[in-house]
Enzyme design. Structure first.
Site, PDB file in Angstrom:
ATOM      1  N   ASP A  80      18.472 -25.667  34.683  1.00 11.17           N
ATOM      2  CA  ASP A  80      17.973 -24.464  35.354  1.00 11.17           C
ATOM      3  C   ASP A  80      17.506 -24.829  36.755  1.00 11.17           C
ATOM      4  O   ASP A  80      16.765 -25.802  36.954  1.00 11.17           O
ATOM      5  CB  ASP A  80      16.826 -23.868  34.547  1.00 11.17           C
ATOM      6  CG  ASP A  80      16.376 -22.535  35.105  1.00 11.17           C
ATOM      7  OD1 ASP A  80      17.016 -21.510  34.759  1.00 11.17           O
ATOM      8  OD2 ASP A  80      15.417 -22.520  35.876  1.00 11.17           O
ATOM      9  N   ILE A  81      17.974 -24.027  37.761  1.00 10.49           N
ATOM     10  CA  ILE A  81      17.550 -24.277  39.155  1.00 10.49           C
ATOM     11  C   ILE A  81      16.104 -23.811  39.317  1.00 10.49           C
ATOM     12  O   ILE A  81      15.775 -22.657  39.007  1.00 10.49           O
ATOM     13  CB  ILE A  81      18.469 -23.541  40.140  1.00 10.49           C
ATOM     14  CG1 ILE A  81      19.929 -24.000  39.963  1.00 10.49           C
ATOM     15  CG2 ILE A  81      18.008 -23.734  41.569  1.00 10.49           C
ATOM     16  CD1 ILE A  81      20.925 -23.239  40.817  1.00 10.49           C
ATOM     17  N   GLU A  84      20.820 -18.473  37.280  1.00  5.74           N
ATOM     18  CA  GLU A  84      20.735 -19.832  37.819  1.00  5.74           C
ATOM     19  C   GLU A  84      20.761 -20.874  36.714  1.00  5.74           C
ATOM     20  O   GLU A  84      20.426 -22.046  36.930  1.00  5.74           O
ATOM     21  CB  GLU A  84      19.442 -19.969  38.642  1.00  5.74           C
ATOM     22  CG  GLU A  84      18.158 -19.968  37.830  1.00  5.74           C
ATOM     23  CD  GLU A  84      17.625 -18.591  37.499  1.00  5.74           C
ATOM     24  OE1 GLU A  84      16.450 -18.482  37.138  1.00  5.74           O
ATOM     25  OE2 GLU A  84      18.419 -17.617  37.595  1.00  5.74           O
TER      26      GLU A  84
END
Length: 462
Positions: free
Chosen positions: A335-336, A378
């Protein structure tokens, strides 16, 4: 859905909105109707050929039988042909029998015999055609028909024919004449007489140059009146062998025509079918390429090039039909960090750049057998088989460091970026949903620990 009609073969081009993950290529082209039409056309062509051959054979048989029904050819040789006629009688040689014309053009004459009658009396009519070469060849005729009128008391009359064969001549024409005599009862003289020509053998192969009629000795005393009314020859208009040969040739030529036309039609049909198949092959190749393209679009994320959920589900269905994971199967959720802040600060276009660059870095650090998926927003998923926890941690750390050190620019501005990673290693026969849940919990812990870190899921997590 767009339909293209290609030579009786229906080709379907799906629209982009069609879920091509469930598309079966075998349904794109339906040529069964066209193949059936080809089979029916070939069969009907053979049936037409058989009918034509049968009809020609029947017509040939009818033509053979028709020969016997053809009307006879009639030629009246007397009166009519150029000729000279004279009477002959023994009174010219000192006998007691004399002959006189009643009507020479009508071949009407009388013979008078007195007593005592000579030993060899004779009296009759001789009709000579002008030239031997212009005689009548009646070899093609079946019979001679003539009518003689007779009044008298003699017992029999005689019909004489003399033939001339030029092939046998030695310069003395008298020696080349062959004679034929037919004796008839005087009581039959006034009837129509028919003489069959077929029994005369080789005699009928020459040219008749002389026809005569006389009284058969012994000649009864008294006056005998005779008239040769007419002579006709009757025969078929064509020779039987010529007729049969002509019928056979026509039958053979017609059959050759039908067969040749059938073969030419078949050759043309084969060429046309070959062209159709070539065209269909081109359509098939183009459609296959289109299908692969649409399948790729339906199974991949257009922004990052990674698999989407649909593509990953299809792949997982092939890898684990029962939905059970094998041991040492690793799942990573990447996950960004603070992606919403990036969108708010730099704009959504910058967010797209960040997503593309992140996906590129992750993809560059995966193996060929690994499956890289954009799960949503994301969040990315990396699925790795035959990967133990230590190997999974090394891969995750390499990805985390590469992203952290990446220099991502947007409009000349550097965008700092990190990721949080949750790792789950499957237990034997663990289902995917349970593994995903444990991995997601590990990601949640990584975020709570301050982000930009990696957490390995505890196998005891529920």
């Amino acid at each position: 859905m767009l339909k293209l009609m290609a030579y009786r073969c229906v080709v379907f081009l799906p629209s982009a909105a069609l879920p091509l993950d469930i598309l079966d290529w075998s349904t794109l082209i339906d040529c069964s109707g066209w193949e059936l039409r080809m089979q029916k056309t070939s069969k009907s062509s053979l049936i037409l050929l058989y009918r034509a051959l049968f009809l020609s054979t029947v017509l040939a048989l009818v033509a053979i039988l028709t020969y016997f029904a053809l009307p006879d050819r009639k030629v009246r040789i007397l009166p009519g042909f150029g000729h000279e006629s004279h009477l002959f009688f023994d009174g010219e040689k000192g006998g007691l029998t004399t002959a006189n014309w009643v009507n020479q053009p009508a071949f009407h004459f009388t013979c008078t015999a007195t007593t005592p009658v000579t030993e060899t009396p004779y009296c009759g009519l001789s009709i000579n055609f002008h030239k031997f070469e212009n005689g009548i060849d009646y070899s093609n005729f079946q019979h001679i028909e003539l009518k003689i009128r007779y009044h008298g008391n003699n017992h029999r009359l005689r019909l004489k024919l003399h033939n001339f064969k030029p092939a046998h001549t030695n310069g003395d024409t008298q020696e080349t004449l062959q004679g034929l005599e037919v004796s008839i009862l005087a009581s039959d003289a006034n009837k129509l007489l028919v003489i069959d020509n077929r029994g005369w053998g080789n005699f009928s192969q020459g040219s008749t140059v002389d026809i005569g009629i006389d009284l058969v000795p012994p000649i009864a005393p008294g006056t005998h009146e005779l008239q040769l009314e007419y002579v006709e020859i009757h025969g078929k208009r064509f020779k039987a062998e010529s007729w049969y040969l002509g019928v056979a040739l026509l039958w053979l030529l017609s059959n050759l025509f039908f067969i040749t036309r059938h073969l030419m039609q078949q050759e043309k049909r084969i060429r046309n079918d070959s062209q159709r198949l070539s065209t269909l092959a081109l359509y098939s190749n183009d459609l296959q390429q289109e299908s692969q393209h649409y399948k790729l679009l339906s199974n991949t994320d257009p922004l990052t090039g990674a698999l989407n959920r649909n593509g990953f589900a299809t792949d997982m269905g092939q890898r684990s039909p029962a939905g059970k994971m094998e041991s040492n199967t690793t799942l990573m959720i990447i996950d960004i960090d603070h992606f919403k802040r990036i969108n708010d600060s730099y704009g959504h276009d910058a967010g797209d750049v960040v997503l593309r660059e992140t996906a590129k870095i992750i993809h560059n650090n995966t193996r060929a057998a690994d499956r890289f998926v954009r799960w949503g927003g994301e969040e990315f998923v990396l699925y790795c088989e035959n990967t133990n926890p230590q190997q999974a941690l090394l891969i995750a750390e390499k990805i985390r460091l590469s992203i952290e050190s990446a220099n991502i620019l947007y409009n000349s501005a550097a965008i700092p970026m990190t990721v949080s990673v949750g790792i789950g290693v499957a237990l034997a026969s663990e289902d995917f949903d349970h593994l995903f849940k444990r991995t997601d919990q590990a990601l949640y812990k990584a975020k709570n620990m301050g982000r930009n870190c990696i957490v390995l899921s505890d196998t005891n997590d529920k």
